[in-house]
Design an enzyme around this catalytic site. Structure first.
Site, PDB file in Angstrom:
ATOM      1  CG  LEU A   1       7.256  -9.259  -4.579  1.00 38.42           C
ATOM      2  CD1 LEU A   1       8.579  -9.325  -5.328  1.00 38.42           C
ATOM      3  CD2 LEU A   1       7.129 -10.432  -3.621  1.00 38.42           C
ATOM      4  NE  ARG A   2       3.777  -0.513  -4.567  1.00 37.60           N
ATOM      5  CZ  ARG A   2       2.976  -0.524  -5.624  1.00 37.60           C
ATOM      6  NH1 ARG A   2       1.852  -1.214  -5.581  1.00 37.60           N
ATOM      7  NH2 ARG A   2       3.285   0.139  -6.711  1.00 37.60           N
ATOM      8  N   GLY A   3       4.077  -5.613   0.213  1.00 40.09           N
ATOM      9  CA  GLY A   3       3.880  -5.999   1.610  1.00 40.09           C
ATOM     10  C   GLY A   3       5.162  -6.501   2.245  1.00 40.09           C
TER      11      GLY A   3
ATOM     12  CG  ASP B   1      -0.808  -1.942  -3.510  1.00 37.91           C
ATOM     13  OD1 ASP B   1      -0.673  -2.727  -2.556  1.00 37.91           O
ATOM     14  OD2 ASP B   1      -0.026  -1.895  -4.472  1.00 37.91           O
TER      15      ASP B   1
END
Length: 423
Positions: A361-363, A280
């Protein structure tokens, strides 16, 4: 000329969307020819501390950086002239998905790095190492082992920050972005750095020897076969990648220094999967496969034979293309801050992430950044739907929850959801 979308399954589906009349843009298409004690973070400028224990004394040593002597600098110059030639990035045939992910991370390091997974012998390591020639120059403080940014306090070592606070004039030089290889057999001391406890206590001198994380600050840290890396080193990389700082604790002595780097990893999925926590952390995920076209395979073999026969002559034949690509990267880095993305497109990106059940919320953040970087690379100041279609599979593919009963590639799932939301 190879297309940016490459020939992956995700790209083939994307082309279906991009060929529709409603998605055509007038922007020029980008193509090129084939990244025990309390931990004291250094935000307040703390240096090295010897904490009071059973004995009644307290010693503080603030100078922790190791000087780079003239012999080492001379050695670097000689090494630059005598190092073995690197295969040109522009000469790599195919694997456009991997190449694009690497270029976007060089343009915007805040994307968060690239994980490259694929078959053996598909040019993963060769492509990453060939990126060195294309890396742009950055301003660094001369002689500083942490490649401190003279204009950004968060990327400065202790000594440089103290010099700035004193109002001292810094000696600034331009240097190429550094790429550091992290070998699988590296020890934790080699990665994080070592402290000479005896020297620190008895002489009060500079006792910290920076490791690979210090060398990689503001550069690229490359881990080949990252899925085989020891767990304790993975934990070190996770902590540094998350905080941008490396902290070394030894016998009550705490030293911190900046460690902001682009993390690039490569590996073969047959040799083991990556820990979800580390997976991730990578901003983008590129899948590479063995080339099946016979003519293309012959071309790859012939180009490699030419390079092995006369590396310098081969590199000269691609010099013009290398310079052109380098200029594109430099221009894209300078215009990146002016690239805009419509609010409507941001909402649709977040909707795709939400409906795919992407954790965190990294995506969303990475997809927005990657789309902006691609627009800058194409020479535009506004993100188009085409840019998002190109990068979104690489930004979300590795963030989907794995279903053992699902036979469809995760990249295809992302593209299918993209059609639903953007059409």
């Amino acid at each position: 000329m190879a297309s940016v979308l490459g020939t992956s399954s995700s790209a083939i589906l994307a082309s279906r969307f991009l060929s529709s009349p409603s998605s055509k843009t007038s922007s020029p298409s980008f193509s090129f020819n084939p990244g025990q004690g309390n931990v004291n973070r250094l935000y307040g400028g703390t240096g090295i501390q010897v904490k009071k224990g059973r004995s009644q004394f307290h010693v503080a040593v603030t100078n922790v950086a190791t000087e780079i002597n003239s012999v080492e600098q001379d050695g670097k110059l000689k090494a630059k002239n005598s190092q073995r030639p690197v295969y040109p990035f522009a000469a790599i045939v195919g694997q456009d998905e991997m190449k694009l992910c690497l270029l976007l991370n060089v343009i915007d390091p805040k994307i968060g790095g690239v994980m490259i997974m694929g078959d053996r012998g598909t040019g993963k390591s060769t492509t990453v190492r060939s990126l060195v020639d294309l890396l742009p120059e950055i301003k660094v403080v001369s002689g500083d082992p942490y490649n401190s940014d003279p204009e950004d306090p968060e990327s400065m070592g202790v000594e440089v920050r103290e010099s700035v606070l004193k109002g001292d004039q810094l000696s600034v030089v331009l240097t190429k972005i550094n790429m550091v290889d992290l070998p699988l057999g590296a020890t934790e001391d080699r990665v994080c750095g070592t402290i000479d406890i005896e020297k620190a206590l008895t002489e009060g001198v500079k006792a910290f020897e920076p490791g690979l994380l210090a060398k990689a600050n503001r550069g690229i840290l490359y881990v080949d076969e990252v899925n085989l890396l020891d767990d304790h080193l993975v934990d070190v990389l996770l902590d540094s990648a998350a905080s941008g700082w490396n902290t070394v604790e030894r016998e009550g002595i705490s030293i911190s220094h900046p460690a902001r780097f682009i993390l690039i990893g490569s590996g073969n999925p047959e040799e083991g999967e990556l820990r979800p926590q580390l997976l991730d952390r990578f901003g983008m995920h590129a899948q590479v496969g063995t080339v099946r076209d016979a003519e293309l395979r012959v071309k790859i073999v012939e180009e490699r034979s030419r390079f092995d026969k006369n590396p310098n002559e081969f590199r000269e034949s691609y010099e013009a293309e290398q310079e052109k690509l380098q200029q594109q990267i430099t221009a894209a880095r300078s215009t990146l801050s002016s690239v805009q993305i419509d609010h409507e497109l941001k909402v649709k990106i977040s909707k795709v992430c939400s409906e795919l059940n992407v954790d965190g919320l990294r995506g969303d953040i990475v997809t927005n950044r990657a789309a902006k970087a691609l627009a800058a690379l194409k020479g535009r100041d506004k993100v188009s739907t085409e840019d998002i279609a190109t990068v979104i599979p690489n930004c979300l593919r590795h963030r989907l929850r794995k279903d053992p009963l699902e036979s469809i590639d995760s990249g295809l799932l992302v593209i299918e959801k993209f059609y639903e939301v953007f059409n």
